[in-house]
Design a protein around this motif. Sequence first.
Motif: not given
Length: 659
Positions: A459-461, A619-627, A641-642
Motif C-alpha cells: 500500500a501507499i498513503l 492499493g492506495v489509502l488517501a486522506v484529503l484532510d490537511p490537518r 495508521l498502517p
Amino acid sequence: MPGFEARAGQVEMASEVAKVFEEGGVLLAEAGTGTGKTLAYLVPAILSRERVLISTGTKNLQEQIYFKDIPALREALGIPFTATYMKGRANYLCLHKLGHLTDGAVTGPAAHDVFLPIIREWSSRTKTGDRAELQDLPEDLAFWNEVSATADTCLGTECPEFDDCFVTRMRQRAAASDVVIVNHHLLCADASVRQSAFGEVIPAFTRAILDEAHQLEDIATQYFGFSVSTYRIEELARDVERLGVEDRTAKDEIAKALERLRDHARAFFTELAFAHRGEGRVRNEERLRATVESLGQAGDTAALLTGALDVVEATLALQRTKSDRSVRLQADRDTVRLKPDTTYEKNKPDPDADDATDAATLARRAGQLRDELRFLLRGGDEQYVYFVEFRGRGVFLRASPIDVSAIVREHLLDRLQTTVLTSATLTVDGTFDYLRTRLGITAANEIRLPSEFDFRRQAILYLPLRMPDPRAENFAVAASREVVELLKRTQGRAFVLFTSYATMRAVQAMAELALDYPIFAQGSAPRSQLLNQFRGTPHAVLFATSSFWQGVDVVGEALSCVIVDKLPFASPGDPITAARIDAIRARGGDPFGEYQVPLAILALQQGLGRLIRHRRDRGVLAVLDPRLRTKGYGRRFLASLPPAPIVHDLDSIEAFFFA
C-alpha cells in the motif's frame, strides 16, 4: 484445513485466549488484519469444552463464523460440538401476530395482496421463521413489523403459540449448544431487558468473546436508554384495535380511549417539534438536545398524553377482568356438561383466554410507555442526555446514558467468569487506556499483535499538499478535484468515504460529470445490494458515509483505493457527543485529547482497514484532510495508521499501480 497458513500471531493469541479460559478474567486482544483472530479465539473456546457466547459487531461476521468457520473447525478438530446462530427477535416471524392478522387489519393493498400470502405460505414450511429465508422480501418492508416478534408484544409462556414459537425454539437450541453466536445489538438488548419476564432471549452464560469490541460503547448507548416515539404509540394503538372485543360497550370505550390517545400524541409531538425546531433550517434527519426548559414547553400536551395512556391501560385492564370472568364462567358450564366418560380437551384454543392475555400485555405496554414518557419529560437525570430525534415523519424523544462504563461492567463484565474483547482496532497511542476507560475495564491481560500484511509493499498513503481547511466553503470543490484525479489513476475500483451526506452528494455530482466509471451511492439501494453491485461491476466506485466505514470486506482488485474526505471527528453538535464532552470538561479533563481524537483515530483505522484484506491485495489509502499534516494532533493519527509509504503527488499513484 485446506490452504491453512501458519501464523505466529494467531498461535500467540490462541495461547492467551486459552489462558484466560483456564484462569478466568478479562483479555484485551488487538489483532491486526490478517492475524486470523476468529480461529485464534474459536479453537481454544471449543477445546475448553465450556459453553461460550461469541458476540460480533455485524451480521456479516456472525454468518461467516456460523456458516464457514464452525463447519471447518468441526471437521478439522475432530471433536463433536454444537453451535447456534441467534438474531434479534425482530428477525423472526411471530405466529401469534400472524394468526391475529385479519384482512381488515393489514395496512395497504400491497401488503394484503402480495406479502401476506407469501408470508402465510412460508410460515407453514419454515423451520426457523427467520425472515432471511425470504430473499425476495425487501429489506425495508414496513409490513414485516406487523408479523415479527418483539419484546413489546411477546406474551411469554402465556402465549398459545409458545411451544411452536420460533424464538422459543431458537432459545431452546441455544440452551443446548456449546457455542452460541450473537451480535452486540442482541447482546445489549438482551442485557437491558433481563429484569423483564418477556424480554430475555440469550440463555445464561459465563464465558464470552466479544469480537469487533470497538463498537460496544456505541451499541450499549443505544440499548440502555429510553425512547418514546410517534411510531411506538401508533403501534400500540393499532395493536389494541386488533384486540378481538365482541362486547359493543367495551368496543366503544376502547375506540374512544384510542381516539384520545392519538389526538393527544399528535398534539404533544407537534409541540415537541416546535420547541426544538423553532429556529434554523429544518433537516429531514437530525438530533437536537433537549433540556428541562425545552421539554417544559410541551408540558400541557404531555400531561394530556400521559393521562390518555392511563385511560388506555385502565380500559384494557377492565377488559381483561371481563374476559377472565367469561373464561371462568365458560369453564364452569363445560364442567357441568361433561359426562363421566368424557375427557376434557384442555389444550383446545380458547379465544376469550387469548383476548385476556393480549389485553393484559397491551395494558402492560401502555403503562410502560407512560412511565418512560414521565421519566423522559422530567429531563433532569444527570446520568443521561436527553434529545429529540427527527427521522422522516417520525419524532423520537430519547434519553441515552452519557457514560456506559458502569453499565457495561455491571450488566456484562461482572457477570462473566471469562471475557475476551478483540478487534483489529482497540488501541490508541499504543495503549488500551481509552477502551478501558470507556468500557469500565480495570484488571485485564493485554496482547497486541501487528498486522500480518506487508503494508510497505502492499500500500501507499496519499496526502495531498494543497487542500483547504475542511471547514472552508471551497473544500467540497477541492475534494471533488482530488477524487476525480485519484479515480482516473486507480481506474475506479474505490470506496470514497465521507463524514457527511452533504459533502458526499456534492462530490458525487462532480464525479458523475467527469468520469465514465459506474458510480454507486449510499441511499440508492439497501447496503447488501450496493455491495453486491460493487463487487460484481468492473471499475465501480462506491460513495458512502459512516455505515460503510466498518464491517465491509471486498477482497482483490475490485477495491484498490479507499479515499477519506475528512478526519472522522464525531460532530460536537450531536447531543450524545456534546454531553460526553461536557462531562469530561466538568471533571477537569481535556475532551478533545481524551475523547474526540481517540474516537476519530479508531474510526479512521476502521475506514482505511477496508483496503488490504489479503496478502495479495494492493492499493492506495488517501486522506484529503490537511490537518493530518498541519495540526499537532495529526501525528497521533499518522502514528496509528498502517506503515505504508507516504506520497504527495498523483504520479506516484500511477507508478505504484503500473510500474
